[in-house]
Design an enzyme around this catalytic site. Structure first.
Site, short mmCIF file in Angstrom:
data_model
loop_
_atom_site.label_atom_id
_atom_site.label_comp_id
_atom_site.label_asym_id
_atom_site.label_seq_id
_atom_site.Cartn_x
_atom_site.Cartn_y
_atom_site.Cartn_z
N LYS A 1 -0.11 12.41 27.93
CA LYS A 1 0.10 13.43 28.96
C LYS A 1 0.31 14.84 28.39
O LYS A 1 -0.03 15.82 29.03
CB LYS A 1 1.28 13.05 29.85
N GLU B 1 4.66 17.51 39.48
CA GLU B 1 5.18 16.32 40.16
C GLU B 1 5.27 15.22 39.10
O GLU B 1 4.56 15.24 38.12
CB GLU B 1 4.24 15.89 41.28
N SER C 1 -2.51 4.40 25.28
CA SER C 1 -2.11 5.65 25.94
C SER C 1 -0.68 6.09 25.69
O SER C 1 -0.39 7.28 25.71
CB SER C 1 -2.36 5.54 27.45
#
Ligand SMILES: *Cc1c(COP(=O)(O)O)cnc(C)c1O
Length: 399
Positions: free
Chosen positions: A95, A117, A381
Site C-alpha cells: 500500500k 479511508e 502483498s
C-alpha cells in the site's frame, strides 16, 4: 479476432469498456478533472518519476526481492514458486507504493491536507506515514466497527500524527468510510487531496493507483529476466485489486496465465464471502461501474472474509473488464484454505504472510500440486504481523 492492447486502457473518460467511469455528483466532477490534469502533467514528468524512484528506493526499501521458495516448491511437486516480497516494504505491504506516489502528487499540486479511508487500517497507516514524511495534515476515515477491531493500527496512525475519524453510518465499515471521505473531499477540495487506497473509486483513481502499483510488475519482470526465468503463471489476491493489478498490468500483453484470488469466506454457497467477481453482478459503487455484491433491491450486501483487507463488496473496474474478456481468471479460496496456507508458508519457509496474501498462496499451492514444471510468481502483498491477534484468538489464545 482483433487483439486487444490491454495497456491502452482506460479511455480518456476512464472506461474499461463498460466498466469504470465517473458516477458521482456534479460537485465532484471538477476536483476529479483537476486531479486528472495534474496527474497527467506532474506525475508523468521525468522529474517526478525520478524523485519517486528515489523515495521508493531510500524510504520504502525497493526494489523488493524475488524469493524462490525452494523448500515448498519441492514438497508440493515440480513447479517453482517465486514470491515477490512486497511484505518487506516499509509499513509491511504494497500500500505504501501508492500512498507515497499520491502524497508526492498532492504536495506538487499545492495541497496541504490529505484524507483517506481505511478498513483494516493498513492504507490508513501507509497514508499517515507518507503524510509524516511530507509534512501534510492527515485525516483518516474509519468505520467505528473497524476502529474497535483494529486498535493497534488506529494507535499507529495517531502516533504518526493522523486524526482518525469514526464513521457511524451504515455497517460502520470500509464502504461507509469511503462515502464519508468523498463527502469531506467535496467540501474541502481547495486544500485537500483524497488518497484512495485501492484501484476503486471514480476515474482517474483506478488508473492512478494502478500506475503507482505497477512498479511491482515492472520490477519483477526485470528480476525474473536477470535469473533467466520466465513466469508462466502470475497469482495475486484481490480485495479492491491494487496489489493484483500492480503485478498483472505490465504482463497483460504477454503470453502468461494470470489468476486473481477473491475471498471465498465460509464458501460461495453460504453467501458469506467477499467475491463480487465470482458471485456478484455489474452495478455502481463508489463512483464507478464494476462487479458488486448487492441484493435484489440494489442495496449493498454485507461481506465476510477472515482477512479485513479483502472484505469489500466491490472490486476495481479494470478487473471486471479483464474478467469479462477472459484475460484473467478469477477464483476463490475459503477462510479455512487461507489459514492452512498461512501456517504452511510460516512453518516451511519462515515467512509469516498477511491473511489477504494467504489466499493467493492457497491457490498457488493447489496449482503447484496439479501442474508440472511451471514457474509460478506470487505477489506476497504483505506481512502477517497485523494478523497475529486474529490467529491467536482462533487458537483460543490471547497474546
Ligand atoms: C489491503 C491489502 C490487500 C487488499 O487490497 P488490494 O487493493 O486488493 O491489493 C491485500 N494484501 C494486503 C497485505 C493488504 O494490506
Amino acid at each position: 479476432m482483433k487483439k486487444i492492447n490491454y495497456k491502452s486502457f482506460p479511455d480518456k473518460d476512464g472506461h474499461f469498456a463498460k466498466y469504470g467511469g465517473q458516477y458521482v455528483s456534479e460537485t465532484l466532477m471538477y476536483p476529479l478533472s483537476e486531479l486528472y490534469k495534474a496527474y497527467m502533467k506532474i506525475a508523468k514528468s521525468a522529474s517526478f518519476q525520478k524523485e519517486l524512484k528515489g523515495e521508493l528506493k531510500n524510504y520504502v526499501g525497493r526494489p523488493t526481492p524475488i524469493y524462490h521458495a525452494s523448500r515448498i516448491s519441492k514438497e508440493l511437486g515440480n513447479c517453482n514458486i517465486y514470491l515477490k516480497r512486497e511484505d518487506l516494504n516499509h509499513t509491511g505491504a504494497h500500500k505504501i507504493n501508492n500512498a507515497m506516489g499520491q502524497a508526492m502528487l498532492a504536495k506538487a499540486m499545492g495541497k496541504t491536507r490529505i484524507i483517506a479511508e481505511t478498513g483494516a487500517g493498513q492504507h490508513g497507516v501507509a497514508t499517515a506515514t507518507a503524510c509524516a514524511r511530507y509534512n501534510l495534515k492527515c485525516v483518516v476515515y474509519m468505520g467505528s466497527e473497524d476502529i474497535q477491531r483494529q486498535k493497534i493500527n488506529v494507535y499507529r496512525m495517531k502516533l504518526l500524527g493522523a486524526e482518525v475519524v469514526a464513521v457511524n453510518s451504515g455497517s460502520k465499515t470500509l464502504k461507509d468510510a469511503l462515502n464519508e471521505a468523498l463527502r469531506d473531499w467535496v467540501t474541502n477540495v481547495d486544500d485537500t487531496h483524497y488518497i484512495i487506497g485501492s484501484v476503486a473509486g471514480p476515474h482517474p483513481y483506478p488508473m492512478i493507483v494502478r500506475d503507482f502499483q505497477s512498479v511491482i510488475g515492472h520490477e519483477s519482470k526485470q528480476q525474473m529476466k536477470k535469473i533467466n526465468k520466465k513466469a508462466h503463471i502470475l497469482v495475486a489476491c484481490v480485495g479492491g485489486g491494487s496489489n493484483a493489478i500492480g503485478l498483472f498490468h505490465p504482463y497483460l500483453n504477454d503470453n502468461v496465465e494470470i489468476i486473481g484470488v477473491e475471498a471465498g469466506g465460509y464458501g460461495l454457497s453460504t453467501g458469506k464471502h467477499a467475491a463480487p467477481l465470482n458471485k456478484g453482478k455489474p452495478g455502481i459503487l463508489h463512483g464507478n461501474r464494476t462487479y458488486i455484491m448487492e441484493d435484489k433491491n440494489g442495496q449493498i450486501e454485507s461481506t465476510h472474509s477472515i482477512s479485513a483487507g479483502l472484505d469489500y463488496p466491490g472490486v476495481g473496474p479494470e478487473h471486471s473488464w479483464l474478467k469479462d474478456n477472459k484475460r484473467v481468471k478469477y477464483v476463490t479460496v475459503t477462510d479455512k484454505e487461507a489459514l492452512e496456507a498461512f501456517y504452511y508458508l510460516t512453518e516451511k519457509e519462515g515467512i509469516i504472510p498477511a491473511l489477504e496474501t494467504a489466499h493467493a498462496l492457497a491457490y498457488t499451492f493447489k496449482i503447484a500440486k496439479s501442474k508440472s514444471k511451471k514457474n509460478i510468481l506470487v505477489n506476497l502483498s504483505g506481512r502477517g504481523d497485523k494478523d497475529i491477534d486474529t490467529i491467536a484468538s482462533l487458537q483460543g489464545m490471547k497474546v
